[in-house]
Design an enzyme around this catalytic site. Structure first.
Site, PDB file in Angstrom:
ATOM      1  N   TYR A  67      76.503  54.975  63.021  1.00 14.52           N
ATOM      2  CA  TYR A  67      76.380  53.424  63.101  1.00 14.52           C
ATOM      3  C   TYR A  67      75.846  53.398  64.547  1.00 14.52           C
ATOM      4  CZ  TYR A  67      79.666  53.595  59.337  1.00 14.52           C
ATOM      5  OH  TYR A  67      80.325  53.499  58.092  1.00 14.52           O
ATOM      6  N   PHE A 107      82.947  48.566  51.513  1.00  9.64           N
ATOM      7  CA  PHE A 107      82.369  47.149  51.057  1.00  9.64           C
ATOM      8  C   PHE A 107      83.414  46.399  50.394  1.00  9.64           C
ATOM      9  CE2 PHE A 107      77.854  49.134  50.590  1.00  9.64           C
ATOM     10  CZ  PHE A 107      77.578  48.892  51.654  1.00  9.64           C
ATOM     11  N   GLY A 158      80.126  44.114  51.147  1.00 13.34           N
ATOM     12  CA  GLY A 158      79.509  44.692  52.293  1.00 13.34           C
ATOM     13  C   GLY A 158      78.106  43.816  52.349  1.00 13.34           C
TER      14      GLY A 158
HETATM   15  N1  NAP Z   1      81.476  55.744  53.593  1.00 10.07           N
HETATM   16  C1  NAP Z   1      80.421  54.883  53.531  1.00 10.07           C
HETATM   17  O1  NAP Z   1      79.298  55.278  52.896  1.00 10.07           O
HETATM   18  C2  NAP Z   1      80.556  53.419  54.089  1.00 10.07           C
HETATM   19  C3  NAP Z   1      79.540  52.539  53.705  1.00 10.07           C
HETATM   20  C4  NAP Z   1      79.736  51.395  54.251  1.00 10.07           C
HETATM   21  C5  NAP Z   1      80.771  50.811  55.116  1.00 10.07           C
HETATM   22  N2  NAP Z   1      81.716  51.867  55.502  1.00 10.07           N
HETATM   23  C6  NAP Z   1      83.080  51.648  56.147  1.00 10.07           C
HETATM   24  O2  NAP Z   1      83.669  50.389  55.397  1.00 10.07           O
HETATM   25  C7  NAP Z   1      83.918  49.466  56.371  1.00 10.07           C
HETATM   26  C8  NAP Z   1      83.865  48.087  55.280  1.00 10.07           C
HETATM   27  O3  NAP Z   1      82.436  47.840  54.835  1.00 10.07           O
HETATM   28  P1  NAP Z   1      81.655  46.809  55.444  1.00 10.07           P
HETATM   29  O4  NAP Z   1      81.828  46.379  56.818  1.00 10.07           O
HETATM   30  O5  NAP Z   1      80.020  47.490  55.156  1.00 10.07           O
HETATM   31  O6  NAP Z   1      81.509  45.636  54.355  1.00 10.07           O
HETATM   32  P2  NAP Z   1      82.923  44.650  53.876  1.00 10.07           P
HETATM   33  O7  NAP Z   1      83.808  44.840  54.626  1.00 10.07           O
HETATM   34  O8  NAP Z   1      82.652  44.665  52.628  1.00 10.07           O
HETATM   35  O9  NAP Z   1      82.110  43.199  54.580  1.00 10.07           O
HETATM   36  C9  NAP Z   1      81.595  43.098  55.612  1.00 10.07           C
HETATM   37  C10 NAP Z   1      80.800  41.728  55.531  1.00 10.07           C
HETATM   38  O10 NAP Z   1      81.682  40.701  55.527  1.00 10.07           O
HETATM   39  C11 NAP Z   1      81.800  39.671  56.461  1.00 10.07           C
HETATM   40  N3  NAP Z   1      83.074  39.290  56.809  1.00 10.07           N
HETATM   41  C12 NAP Z   1      83.975  40.058  57.122  1.00 10.07           C
HETATM   42  N4  NAP Z   1      85.270  39.350  57.083  1.00 10.07           N
HETATM   43  C13 NAP Z   1      85.018  37.938  56.573  1.00 10.07           C
HETATM   44  C14 NAP Z   1      85.558  36.917  56.355  1.00 10.07           C
HETATM   45  N5  NAP Z   1      87.126  36.646  56.565  1.00 10.07           N
HETATM   46  N6  NAP Z   1      85.037  35.731  55.895  1.00 10.07           N
HETATM   47  C15 NAP Z   1      83.722  35.901  55.872  1.00 10.07           C
HETATM   48  N7  NAP Z   1      82.917  37.031  55.709  1.00 10.07           N
HETATM   49  C16 NAP Z   1      83.562  38.022  56.489  1.00 10.07           C
HETATM   50  C17 NAP Z   1      81.148  40.457  57.715  1.00 10.07           C
HETATM   51  O11 NAP Z   1      80.621  39.368  58.614  1.00 10.07           O
HETATM   52  P3  NAP Z   1      81.064  39.201  59.930  1.00 10.07           P
HETATM   53  O12 NAP Z   1      80.537  40.286  60.945  1.00 10.07           O
HETATM   54  O13 NAP Z   1      80.216  37.765  60.241  1.00 10.07           O
HETATM   55  O14 NAP Z   1      82.609  39.039  59.791  1.00 10.07           O
HETATM   56  C18 NAP Z   1      79.911  41.424  57.128  1.00 10.07           C
HETATM   57  O15 NAP Z   1      78.940  40.635  56.751  1.00 10.07           O
HETATM   58  C19 NAP Z   1      82.635  49.532  57.320  1.00 10.07           C
HETATM   59  O16 NAP Z   1      83.004  48.603  58.471  1.00 10.07           O
HETATM   60  C20 NAP Z   1      82.469  51.009  57.587  1.00 10.07           C
HETATM   61  O17 NAP Z   1      83.661  51.204  58.496  1.00 10.07           O
HETATM   62  C21 NAP Z   1      81.569  53.216  55.091  1.00 10.07           C
END
Ligand code: NAP
Length: 303
Positions: free
Chosen positions: A71, A221, A225
């Protein structure tokens, strides 16, 4: 937001102990991917806010942070170190190996023995750690999710690094049920991190199977995501509960199974606060049935 009986014990969704370990964490954690710049590349738009998000999460009791050295690359781990090092006792930082980011910003597999070994050292150095509680092997899979195929060689490399003492426990990411079983024949697996949320229920059977074994399932996600969840049902439920749709989506995951651990990602302190508060939302059996209908409607729309 209408909440149920909340104690310090349940404030962040209650505790979970990884199987065969002494590692106990709150079920509501934090995913650090959003702390890098746009496209998970380079520095964040607002570095001070990134530091503030991490400090507030830990101050609120979060003790499970998900990250990866790819990242940024390196950026997210360096921000975690800047914000939180020396780390408080009990903070579990989980990283993942299996990819690298060349200068064009693409995501490429990095799965040779040398890649994986160097990956552990890069993560340790950038985070300022001597050893990892948990490292996930992240299989590259296909565009939309995991793809079948042996992961035995890569898991064996991680098991070897574990024997050398740099990793205490091993998890998997972006894998199929067959790959989980294959890995379990080689070493103990404490968690599985796959793409799963209200609208994407592909792993329902796997979650139940892992729950039976006491293994954590950590949806990535959880809010959709890169394409955040949007559903009229979700919005209607949220309005009724005087909550935000994203809070309902997280609360649904906590209700879905006791082995689900949350790592929602955000770059914003305001969103972090909303996400942590979601653990205090109680969903009735009727509301859960209503929310279960979202995935069925999504599948129907695709056909
Ligand atoms: N193993 C894998 O392949 C893999 C792949 C992807 C991700 N991950 C891990 O999983 C974690 C979670 O996934 P993710 O961050 O990609 O996606 P997510 O948690 O599903 O969503 C993040 C998105 O939602 C928004 N968001 C978060 N809280 C919010 C709220 N209360 N209201 C409105 N929008 C909100 C964020 O924008 P803002 O920043 O504006 O809040 C961002 O655009 C990652 O951070 C990473 O550590 C792992």
């Amino acid at each position: 937001m209408k909440t149920g009986n909340v104690t310090n014990e349940t404030k962040l969704g209650g505790r979970f102990t990884f199987p065969g370990t002494s590692l106990t964490i709150q079920r509501m954690g934090y995913g650090a991917m959003q702390l890098a710049g746009p496209g998970v590349w380079g520095p964040p738009r607002n570095p001070d806010e990134a530091v503030a998000v991490l400090r507030e999460a830990v101050a609120a009791g979060v003790n499970h942070i998900d990250t990866a050295d790819f990242y940024g690359p390196h950026v997210t781990n360096q921000i975690i170190r800047k914000a939180l090092h020396p780390y408080p006792t009990g903070l579990v930082i989980v990283t993942k190996l299996g990819a690298r980011r060349p200068a064009d910003g693409s995501w490429q597999p990095a799965v040779s023995s040398q890649d994986l070994t160097e990956g552990v050292h890069d993560n340790l150095r950038n985070l300022g750690l001597d050893t990892f509680d948990i490292v996930n092997y992240r299989a590259m899979g296909a565009i939309h999710g995991p793809a079948e195929g042996s992961i035995a060689r890569e898991v064996a490399v991680l098991a070897d690094i574990k024997r050398k003492g740099l990793i205490r426990h091993i998890g998997l990411s972006n894998v199929t049920a067959a790959q989980v079983a294959e890995a379990q024949a080689l070493t103990d697996i404490v968690c599985v991190q796959n793409n799963y949320n209200l609208a994407n229920r592909h792993d329902d059977a796997l979650i139940d199977d892992l729950a039976g074994q006491g293994i954590a399932y950590v949806p990535f996600f959880p809010l959709g995501g890169f394409t955040p969840l949007q559903s009229s049902t979700l919005s209607a439920v949220a309005d009724r509960l005087e909550a935000k749709p994203m809070q309902v989506a997280l609360a649904w995951l906590l209700h879905r199974s006791p082995n689900i651990l949350l790592i929602p990602g955000t770059s914003s302190v305001a969103h972090l606060r909303e996400n942590l508060a979601a653990a205090q939302l109680t969903l009735s059996p009727e509301t859960l049935v209503e929310l279960d209908g979202i995935a069925a409607a999504t599948v129907a729309e695709k056909h």
